[in-house]
Design a protein around this motif. Structure first.
Motif, PDB file in Angstrom:
ATOM      1  N   THR A 178      50.461  -4.817  75.280  1.00 31.43           N
ATOM      2  CA  THR A 178      51.731  -5.364  74.834  1.00 31.43           C
ATOM      3  C   THR A 178      51.502  -5.738  73.389  1.00 31.43           C
ATOM      4  O   THR A 178      50.552  -5.889  72.933  1.00 31.43           O
ATOM      5  N   ILE A 179      52.649  -6.286  72.980  1.00 28.13           N
ATOM      6  CA  ILE A 179      52.916  -6.911  71.579  1.00 28.13           C
ATOM      7  C   ILE A 179      51.944  -8.321  71.431  1.00 28.13           C
ATOM      8  O   ILE A 179      51.471  -8.530  70.260  1.00 28.13           O
ATOM      9  N   TRP A 180      51.667  -8.955  72.592  1.00 29.84           N
ATOM     10  CA  TRP A 180      50.992 -10.132  72.564  1.00 29.84           C
ATOM     11  C   TRP A 180      49.153  -9.906  72.527  1.00 29.84           C
ATOM     12  O   TRP A 180      48.729 -10.810  72.745  1.00 29.84           O
ATOM     13  N   ALA A 181      48.972  -8.817  72.364  1.00 34.81           N
ATOM     14  CA  ALA A 181      47.458  -8.451  72.447  1.00 34.81           C
ATOM     15  C   ALA A 181      46.714  -9.293  71.564  1.00 34.81           C
ATOM     16  O   ALA A 181      47.135  -9.206  70.303  1.00 34.81           O
ATOM     17  N   MET A 182      45.654  -9.695  71.855  1.00 36.02           N
ATOM     18  CA  MET A 182      45.034 -10.508  70.954  1.00 36.02           C
ATOM     19  C   MET A 182      44.097  -9.556  69.882  1.00 36.02           C
ATOM     20  O   MET A 182      43.557  -8.628  70.198  1.00 36.02           O
ATOM     21  N   SER A 183      43.680 -10.225  68.933  1.00 36.65           N
ATOM     22  CA  SER A 183      42.780  -9.694  67.911  1.00 36.65           C
ATOM     23  C   SER A 183      42.005 -10.693  67.225  1.00 36.65           C
ATOM     24  O   SER A 183      42.232 -11.874  67.415  1.00 36.65           O
ATOM     25  N   ARG A 184      40.782 -10.486  66.599  1.00 36.69           N
ATOM     26  CA  ARG A 184      39.788 -11.355  66.111  1.00 36.69           C
ATOM     27  C   ARG A 184      40.346 -12.462  65.518  1.00 36.69           C
ATOM     28  O   ARG A 184      40.008 -13.811  65.616  1.00 36.69           O
ATOM     29  N   GLY A 185      41.294 -12.503  64.470  1.00 40.41           N
ATOM     30  CA  GLY A 185      41.636 -13.278  63.770  1.00 40.41           C
ATOM     31  C   GLY A 185      42.633 -14.517  64.347  1.00 40.41           C
ATOM     32  O   GLY A 185      43.520 -15.289  63.565  1.00 40.41           O
ATOM     33  N   ARG A 186      43.191 -14.090  65.342  1.00 44.53           N
ATOM     34  CA  ARG A 186      43.997 -15.179  66.342  1.00 44.53           C
ATOM     35  C   ARG A 186      43.569 -16.153  67.099  1.00 44.53           C
ATOM     36  O   ARG A 186      44.292 -16.828  67.855  1.00 44.53           O
ATOM     37  N   TYR A 187      42.332 -15.961  67.460  1.00 41.67           N
ATOM     38  CA  TYR A 187      41.529 -16.884  68.455  1.00 41.67           C
ATOM     39  C   TYR A 187      41.458 -18.160  67.724  1.00 41.67           C
ATOM     40  O   TYR A 187      41.122 -18.450  66.466  1.00 41.67           O
ATOM     41  N   ALA A 188      41.522 -19.404  68.490  1.00 41.47           N
ATOM     42  CA  ALA A 188      41.464 -20.616  68.053  1.00 41.47           C
ATOM     43  C   ALA A 188      40.074 -21.110  68.010  1.00 41.47           C
ATOM     44  O   ALA A 188      39.495 -21.856  68.569  1.00 41.47           O
ATOM     45  N   THR A 189      39.425 -20.534  66.823  1.00 41.08           N
ATOM     46  CA  THR A 189      37.867 -20.833  66.529  1.00 41.08           C
ATOM     47  C   THR A 189      37.929 -21.750  65.257  1.00 41.08           C
ATOM     48  O   THR A 189      38.733 -21.603  64.385  1.00 41.08           O
ATOM     49  N   ALA A 190      36.891 -22.459  65.173  1.00 44.00           N
ATOM     50  CA  ALA A 190      36.447 -23.132  63.705  1.00 44.00           C
ATOM     51  C   ALA A 190      36.359 -22.200  62.509  1.00 44.00           C
ATOM     52  O   ALA A 190      37.010 -22.500  61.414  1.00 44.00           O
ATOM     53  N   ASN A 206      48.866 -15.264  77.791  1.00 46.79           N
ATOM     54  CA  ASN A 206      47.550 -15.241  77.374  1.00 46.79           C
ATOM     55  C   ASN A 206      46.553 -16.394  77.904  1.00 46.79           C
ATOM     56  O   ASN A 206      45.460 -16.373  77.596  1.00 46.79           O
ATOM     57  N   GLY A 207      47.071 -16.958  78.952  1.00 45.10           N
ATOM     58  CA  GLY A 207      46.171 -17.718  79.833  1.00 45.10           C
ATOM     59  C   GLY A 207      45.698 -19.122  78.860  1.00 45.10           C
ATOM     60  O   GLY A 207      44.320 -19.284  78.764  1.00 45.10           O
ATOM     61  N   VAL A 208      46.552 -19.764  78.328  1.00 42.68           N
ATOM     62  CA  VAL A 208      46.147 -20.975  77.364  1.00 42.68           C
ATOM     63  C   VAL A 208      46.147 -22.194  78.068  1.00 42.68           C
ATOM     64  O   VAL A 208      47.371 -22.477  78.531  1.00 42.68           O
ATOM     65  N   SER A 209      45.281 -22.649  78.479  1.00 47.47           N
ATOM     66  CA  SER A 209      45.325 -24.133  79.305  1.00 47.47           C
ATOM     67  C   SER A 209      45.214 -25.308  78.473  1.00 47.47           C
ATOM     68  O   SER A 209      44.675 -25.180  77.232  1.00 47.47           O
ATOM     69  N   ASN A 210      45.628 -26.322  79.017  1.00 49.46           N
ATOM     70  CA  ASN A 210      45.518 -27.531  77.986  1.00 49.46           C
ATOM     71  C   ASN A 210      44.098 -27.865  77.751  1.00 49.46           C
ATOM     72  O   ASN A 210      43.657 -28.608  76.791  1.00 49.46           O
ATOM     73  N   GLU A 211      43.141 -27.730  78.755  1.00 48.46           N
ATOM     74  CA  GLU A 211      41.946 -28.045  78.552  1.00 48.46           C
ATOM     75  C   GLU A 211      40.869 -27.136  77.483  1.00 48.46           C
ATOM     76  O   GLU A 211      40.349 -27.610  76.707  1.00 48.46           O
ATOM     77  N   ALA A 212      41.676 -25.820  77.288  1.00 50.22           N
ATOM     78  CA  ALA A 212      41.023 -24.971  76.365  1.00 50.22           C
ATOM     79  C   ALA A 212      41.451 -25.537  75.040  1.00 50.22           C
ATOM     80  O   ALA A 212      40.755 -25.446  73.891  1.00 50.22           O
TER      81      ALA A 212
END
Length: 317
Positions: free
Chosen positions: A120-132, A154-160
């Motif tokens: 789908t259009i929402w597929a993740m790529s390296r530069g979109r992850y919430a990393t430092a 995309n399965g984003v939880s509040n804990e994450a």
């Protein structure tokens, strides 16, 4: 957050000034505008509505103060319609063309859940992850605001979100504004309706380093009422955070009467920033709805001034 009001509010800033705010100045300018700041989300990887003009430019022309770039990969940035630009200069080029504050979304996703979006259009790529690492890269590119949130499924939880906030705040310090929250469940079972975000989540986001708490706009998600959001806004303010209420459920493609109603309900919650999403047609809200939202929260004078002010205009000393 230190609430010292700048001489100028976002309402009064010229495009050249909006595009050059520090993190602290941005927060102060927003706070001083008393709920009259409009953020428009756009997607750069889809064909722009005006073919050879980016959706970001189009949204800016309709009255947005802040442009939020969704699906933006910090290592492989792509904005269709943007003149040829080096990857590291893409954000600064958007600022140069629009004279707006620029934010991006980063997503602390659940890999098992987001794998379902690969086609789908929402597929993740390296530069979109919430990393430092990605947050550091965004700051170096000139991004003013990072929003830790999730796209559909995309399965984003509040804990994450809390865990990512902590690591990103440690990495970037006070060099960039951080917002956190969700505008829909983002594919997490049990985090729908009022469980999308609670007072406990607001508290956790604040302690983890969020400057701004993102909340669903009243009327956009089942069970999210004006009274409920008003309570969360008041609580966030008591913790020293600003808030942004968001339309992330494709209602940015509804009729203007619906947009005006949502806008006024958000205003009644006491929110600081109003967000309108990117899926009127996929890529940005209906342009008339961006303008209608702006007029509803601040009238035609401030709306037309934002639309009309030239990038060439220089602020007075």
């Amino acid at each position: 957050m230190e609430r010292i009001i700048m001489t100028k509010r976002v309402l009064d800033l010229l495009p050249a000034e909006l595009a050059s705010l520090s993190a602290k100045e941005l927060l102060q300018a927003v706070a001083g505008s008393e709920g009259r700041v409009l953020a428009a989300e756009t997607i750069g990887i889809t064909p722009p509505l005006l073919s050879d003009v980016t959706n970001a430019e189009f949204a800016a022309s309709m009255g947005a103060d802040l442009l939020l770039l969704n699906m933006f990969d910090v290592w492989e940035p792509r904005i269709v319609g943007l003149p040829e630009t080096r990857p590291e200069d893409v954000v600064r080029r958007v600022k140069e063309l629009t004279g707006r504050m620029i934010g991006i979304n980063l997503e602390p996703v659940d890999p098992a859940v987001c794998a379902q979006n690969e086609e789908t259009i929402w597929a993740m790529s390296r530069g979109r992850y919430a990393t430092a690492e990605n947050a550091q890269r965004a700051m170096e590119m000139g991004v003013d605001l990072i929003v830790l949130t999730g796209n559909p499924g995309n399965g984003v939880s509040n804990e994450a979100i809390v865990h990512s906030l902590e690591s990103i705040r440690t990495q970037v310090g006070d060099g960039i504004v951080l917002a956190a929250g969700k505008m829909h469940a983002s594919g997490v079972v049990g985090e729908g309706g009022e469980n999308i975000i609670t007072k406990a989540d607001v508290d956790a986001f604040s302690k983890a380093g969020a400057d701004i708490i993102l909340l669903p706009a009243p009327g956009t998600v089942p069970g999210i009422t004006t009274e409920y959001v008003r309570g969360l806004v008041s609580y966030a303010h008591s913790l020293g955070c600003l808030t942004i209420t968001a339309i992330g459920t494709s209602q940015e493609g509804a009729d203007t009467a619906t947009i005006r109603q949502i806008a006024l309900e958000c205003k009644m919650t006491g929110t600081d920033i109003h967000h309108i999403g990117d899926s009127g047609y996929v890529g940005m809200a209906l342009p008339e709805n961006i303008m209608a939202y702006s007029v509803a929260i601040r009238g035609i004078r401030h709306t037309y001034r934002r639309m009309a002010a030239s990038l060439a205009r220089k602020p007075k000393n």
